[in-house]
Design an enzyme around this catalytic site. Structure first.
Site, PDB file in Angstrom:
ATOM      1  N   HIS A  50       0.849  -1.194   0.000  1.00  0.00           N
ATOM      2  CA  HIS A  50       0.000   0.000   0.000  1.00  0.00           C
ATOM      3  C   HIS A  50       0.886   1.245   0.000  1.00  0.00           C
ATOM      4  CE1 HIS A  50       0.538  -0.988   4.352  1.00  0.00           C
ATOM      5  NE2 HIS A  50       0.958   0.260   4.338  1.00  0.00           N
TER       6      HIS A  50
HETATM    7  C1  T46 Z   1       2.820   0.709   6.888  1.00  0.00           C
HETATM    8  C2  T46 Z   1       3.588  -0.548   7.099  1.00  0.00           C
HETATM    9  C3  T46 Z   1       5.063  -0.306   7.236  1.00  0.00           C
HETATM   10  C4  T46 Z   1      -4.501  -0.581  13.337  1.00  0.00           C
HETATM   11  O1  T46 Z   1      -5.611  -0.825  13.848  1.00  0.00           O
HETATM   12  N1  T46 Z   1      -3.769   0.505  13.762  1.00  0.00           N
HETATM   13  C5  T46 Z   1      -2.561   0.797  13.248  1.00  0.00           C
HETATM   14  O2  T46 Z   1      -1.933   1.793  13.678  1.00  0.00           O
HETATM   15  C6  T46 Z   1      -2.020  -0.028  12.212  1.00  0.00           C
HETATM   16  C7  T46 Z   1      -0.669   0.265  11.599  1.00  0.00           C
HETATM   17  C8  T46 Z   1      -2.761  -1.111  11.802  1.00  0.00           C
HETATM   18  N2  T46 Z   1      -3.980  -1.370  12.349  1.00  0.00           N
HETATM   19  C9  T46 Z   1      -4.722  -2.554  11.912  1.00  0.00           C
HETATM   20  C10 T46 Z   1      -5.229  -2.531  10.483  1.00  0.00           C
HETATM   21  C11 T46 Z   1      -5.222  -3.994  10.087  1.00  0.00           C
HETATM   22  O3  T46 Z   1      -6.420  -4.590  10.493  1.00  0.00           O
HETATM   23  O4  T46 Z   1      -3.856  -3.687  11.994  1.00  0.00           O
HETATM   24  C12 T46 Z   1      -4.088  -4.596  10.926  1.00  0.00           C
HETATM   25  C13 T46 Z   1      -2.811  -4.830  10.136  1.00  0.00           C
HETATM   26  O5  T46 Z   1      -2.474  -3.639   9.401  1.00  0.00           O
HETATM   27  P1  T46 Z   1      -1.859  -3.679   7.903  1.00  0.00           P
HETATM   28  O6  T46 Z   1      -2.398  -4.845   7.189  1.00  0.00           O
HETATM   29  O7  T46 Z   1      -2.058  -2.320   7.306  1.00  0.00           O
HETATM   30  O8  T46 Z   1      -0.315  -3.925   8.239  1.00  0.00           O
HETATM   31  P2  T46 Z   1       0.944  -3.877   7.256  1.00  0.00           P
HETATM   32  O9  T46 Z   1       2.054  -4.561   7.950  1.00  0.00           O
HETATM   33  O10 T46 Z   1       0.586  -4.356   5.901  1.00  0.00           O
HETATM   34  O11 T46 Z   1       1.286  -2.306   7.125  1.00  0.00           O
HETATM   35  C14 T46 Z   1       1.713  -1.575   8.269  1.00  0.00           C
HETATM   36  C15 T46 Z   1       0.987  -0.210   8.343  1.00  0.00           C
HETATM   37  O12 T46 Z   1      -0.438  -0.433   8.287  1.00  0.00           O
HETATM   38  C16 T46 Z   1       1.366   0.708   7.230  1.00  0.00           C
HETATM   39  O13 T46 Z   1       0.923   2.026   7.506  1.00  0.00           O
HETATM   40  O14 T46 Z   1       3.321   1.642   6.289  1.00  0.00           O
HETATM   41  O15 T46 Z   1       3.116  -1.340   8.200  1.00  0.00           O
END
Ligand code: T46
Length: 134
Positions: A50
């Site tokens: 993303h």
């Molecule tokens: C990024 C990379 C480096 C939350 O509820 N609060 C938060 O602050 C974050 C970061 C995530 N979430 C929830 C949203 C999803 O349900 O945690 C779950 C996993 O998040 P995501 O699939 O977006 O995780 P990554 O590892 O793909 O990405 C993360 C960050 O979301 C993103 O901003 O830059 O790490």
């Protein structure tokens, strides 16, 4: 502005060991509104896929390592995050993916804003459409 922008955190080491202090708007170029960390990543898993419209972040590993790929829509660059004293600045509108997490990897991310799903672009074609021409 180059795609990969490292930030070195000064080490406050002495004979007891090491300490690093990170201050918003100091060694990180924004006020820190949020911090999260990614750990226990299962073998073979990749994350990210993303970009953010407005969010700026700094990422570094306090333990272990992982590979981060940054993509501004024109160029892609891979970096290893493998040091607690060196972080990478991730600007707005940069597509990021993370791979090859070591078992002991703890990836810490400092963010310029609170969590907001509407700031995410999770579709690569949509990202290419929205990014400013480089
Ligand atoms: C990024 C990379 C480096 C939350 O509820 N609060 C938060 O602050 C974050 C970061 C995530 N979430 C929830 C949203 C999803 O349900 O945690 C779950 C996993 O998040 P995501 O699939 O977006 O995780 P990554 O590892 O793909 O990405 C993360 C960050 O979301 C993103 O901003 O830059 O790490």
């Amino acid at each position: 502005m180059s795609l990969v922008q490292w930030i070195d955190f000064p080490l406050k080491g002495d004979d007891r060991g090491s300490l690093i202090a990170i201050e918003g708007a100091g060694n990180v170029p924004f006020d820190i509104k949020r911090m999260y960390y990614i750990f226990d990543t299962k073998a073979g898993v990749s994350r990210g896929f993303h970009a953010h419209k407005a969010l700026k972040q700094v990422a570094f590993c306090v333990s272990g390592r992982c590979r981060m790929r940054l993509d501004d829509g024109v160029q892609q660059q891979d970096v290893w995050l493998d040091s607690p004293s060196r972080g990478i600045f991730i600007d707005t509108m940069v597509w990021r993916t993370m791979h090859d997490f070591s078992q002991d990897c703890v990836l810490v991310v400092l963010a310029s804003a609170h969590y907001d799903e509407s700031d995410y672009i999770r579709d690569y074609d949509e990202f290419l459409k929205q990014r400013a021409p480089v």
